[in-house]
Design an enzyme around this catalytic site. Structure first.
Site, PDB file in Angstrom:
ATOM      1  CD  GLU A   1      -2.835   1.151   2.458  1.00  0.00           C
ATOM      2  OE1 GLU A   1      -3.637   2.095   2.596  1.00  0.00           O
ATOM      3  OE2 GLU A   1      -2.796   0.170   3.223  1.00  0.00           O
TER       4      GLU A   1
ATOM      5  CG  ASN B   1      -7.550   2.578   5.511  1.00  0.00           C
ATOM      6  OD1 ASN B   1      -8.326   1.653   5.276  1.00  0.00           O
ATOM      7  ND2 ASN B   1      -7.136   2.860   6.719  1.00  0.00           N
TER       8      ASN B   1
ATOM      9  CG  ASN C   1      -9.411  -1.214   1.893  1.00  0.00           C
ATOM     10  OD1 ASN C   1      -8.919  -2.327   2.024  1.00  0.00           O
ATOM     11  ND2 ASN C   1      -9.310  -0.279   2.826  1.00  0.00           N
ATOM     12  CD  GLU C   2      -9.986  -2.065   6.360  1.00  0.00           C
ATOM     13  OE1 GLU C   2      -9.938  -0.908   6.853  1.00  0.00           O
ATOM     14  OE2 GLU C   2      -9.183  -2.962   6.673  1.00  0.00           O
TER      15      GLU C   2
ATOM     16  CE1 TYR D   1      -3.220  -5.668   8.944  1.00  0.00           C
ATOM     17  CE2 TYR D   1      -5.248  -4.426   8.692  1.00  0.00           C
ATOM     18  CZ  TYR D   1      -4.087  -4.949   8.153  1.00  0.00           C
ATOM     19  OH  TYR D   1      -3.802  -4.744   6.842  1.00  0.00           O
TER      20      TYR D   1
ATOM     21  CD  GLU E   1      -6.053  -4.462   4.474  1.00  0.00           C
ATOM     22  OE1 GLU E   1      -5.740  -4.007   5.604  1.00  0.00           O
ATOM     23  OE2 GLU E   1      -6.611  -3.773   3.589  1.00  0.00           O
TER      24      GLU E   1
ATOM     25  CD  GLN F   1       0.631  -2.133   3.884  1.00  0.00           C
ATOM     26  OE1 GLN F   1       1.505  -1.609   3.220  1.00  0.00           O
ATOM     27  NE2 GLN F   1      -0.464  -1.499   4.254  1.00  0.00           N
TER      28      GLN F   1
END
Length: 504
Positions: free
Chosen positions: A27, A72, A172-173, A244, A292, A351
């Site tokens: 990212e 993000n 994403n999210e 996470y 993720e 990542q």
């Protein structure tokens, strides 16, 4: 010594080992791209400015896919800013991480890096500030051979052949209030459906991933998946899962049991998807892209973005330094992903470089391996054939977060063509060594190839640029095979790999 009984049997097949399980994530965040994979001043930099030492470490890690460019970041990203002559590209504010992105690296550079690193690119489209048309333009730029505005522009920009990107994330999210363009489940579901429908008009065989909820703690978890899949089911192949929230916060016992939470997460999402399937009365099954996942210490100072008038390029962000216990947990999370290979068809360790990552770099200087590098590399290298669900008999211990949990965990893979078996196991006990007794009689003729262990009396030991090898996997001399049984002794808080093969 803690007794652990394990039985292997080819009949206990879960499904094939999927290479995409061993994906990662790049990212535009902190130093992941700039001074991470890309550092034009580095002695090893190639013509595009990518560090060849990081490319070699990526290959050594065994990464199969890389998700890009967010995260993000993607929810405010204008992909057109990152194509064409680099000197003409605009600098933009990145609202997600309060930074400035120079757009030196864009889609063409990333695809060339992917080819050099021998990984499959996985592209995310912006469904935060943008929508259907911008996603179609990006797809045309990447995958159409030529003869159109965007495909001809790609050719003009130095990529005559299509990038042929197969996997695409639809945003994403989007359930996260932190997300630029945050949406309700119904808003996102309709947008994702229309985007997917239109993308398939260009290329019907794309593999599309809808956004799942951003994690089990989200108030939307479960209901979000139900609503989104109710809208998108016929047009997508997978739904994403992100997690996470595993970190050692003074409760080592609970932390070492984190994989039980991943098990619950996967099984809950699969159950919700199957409920939508039953309601729709269709045969198609939706699978999971766990794109993720990692240990992340979110409350540390390095996880706080800049503020105010400070909009730096590539600030130090999310640069967690991982210890031995973190590596054991990452190994156990890989065990969870493997044993759910029937439903998890892709995954991305988040990542790859510098940002909550297995690889660290110094700008213009050294690159080195964190502790979490090793279990990922071993699982990617040795998991082959089919995943076997092992029969495990071991005592439990009580955790504050997850209740009673087994003191050990394991999974195995078996390649019938080569006769090779790989056993991956963790000892979650914080004090007791364990003796593993593994019944191999259902696969006659197995002999020991090698056994290794990653552990340290100080579970908080961390690798550095000066020493990233003192606590790497080492040979376990206690392993032996006799009369159809494997036995070995493993220390507390340990990640263990045993390789066996049928000889002759």
């Amino acid at each position: 010594m803690l007794p652990v009984s394990i039985t292997l049997d080819p009949a206990f097949r879960v499904g094939p080992v999927r290479r995409r399980t061993f994906g990662s994530f790049v990212e535009h965040l902190g130093r992941c791209v700039y001074t991470g994979i890309h550092d034009p001043e580095h002695p090893t930099a190639d013509a595009d400015g990518f560090r060849k030492d990081v490319v070699e470490l990526t290959r050594d890690l065994g990464v199969s896919t890389v998700r890009y460019p967010g995260g993000n970041f993607v929810s405010g990203y204008r992909w057109e800013d990152g194509i064409g002559p680099v000197e003409q590209r605009p600098r933009r504010l990145d609202l997600a991480w309060h930074s400035t992105d120079p757009n030196t690296v864009g889609v063409d550079e990333f695809v060339r890096w992917s080819r050099a690193a021998d990984v499959e690119p996985m592209m995310a489209v912006n469904l935060g500030t943008r929508g259907v048309q911008e996603a179609l333009d990006l797809l045309e730029y990447c995958n159409v051979k030529g003869g159109t505005r965007w495909s001809d522009l790609r050719r003009q920009n130095g990529s005559p052949e299509p990038h042929d990107i197969r996997m695409w994330c639809l945003g994403n999210e989007m359930d996260g209030p932190w997300q630029i363009g945050h949406k309700t489940a119904y808003e996102y579901g309709r947008l994702a459906t229309e985007t997917a429908r239109a993308m398939r008009m260009i290329q019907p065989d794309l593999e599309l991933v809808a956004c799942g909820s951003s994690g089990v703690p989200m108030p939307t978890f479960g209901e979000w998946e139900r609503i989104v899949l109710g809208e998108t089911y016929e047009y997508v192949d997978m739904i994403s899962a992100h997690a996470y929230y595993w970190e050692e916060d003074g409760d080592l016992g609970s932390f070492l049991a984190s994989a039980t939470d991943m098990d619950h997460f996967i099984e809950s999402v699969a159950a919700t998807a199957d409920a939508v399937r039953a309601h729709k009365k269709v045969s198609k099954r939706i699978h999971i892209s766990f794109d993720e996942w990692n240990v992340w210490y979110q409350h540390r100072a390095e996880s706080k973005p800049p503020t105010g008038d400070d909009w730096p390029v590539a600030p130090v962000l999310l640069e967690d330094r991982y210890n031995v216990a973190d590596a054991v947990v990452v190994g156990n999370l890989l065990i969870s992903l493997l044993r759910h290979t029937d439903r998890v068809h892709a995954a991305s360790l988040a990542q790859l470089v510098n940002v909550i990552a297995p690889i660290m770099t110094e700008p213009g200087g050294r690159a080195w391996k964190q502790t979490i590098f090793h279990p990922f590399a071993q699982a990617s290298r040795y998991a082959r054939g089919d995943v076997l669900r092992v029969a495990l008999d071991v005592a439990t211990y009580e955790t504050a977060k997850f209740g009673d949990v087994a003191l050990a965990d394991a999974v195995a893979t078996y390649d019938a063509e080569t006769g090779e078996v790989a056993l991956f196991a963790v000892n979650r006990s914080t004090t007791q060594p364990a003796r593993l007794d593994v019944d191999l009689r259902s696969i006659p003729g197995l002999e020991l190839v090698e056994a290794s262990v990653l552990a340290n009396p100080d579970h908080q030991w961390q690798a550095t640029a000066d020493d990233d090898s003192s606590v790497a996997p080492r040979a376990n001399a206690t392993a032996q095979v006799a009369d159809g049984r494997l036995t070995l002794e493993v220390p507390p808080v340990s990640w263990n790999v045993v390789r066996l093969a049928v000889r002759g």
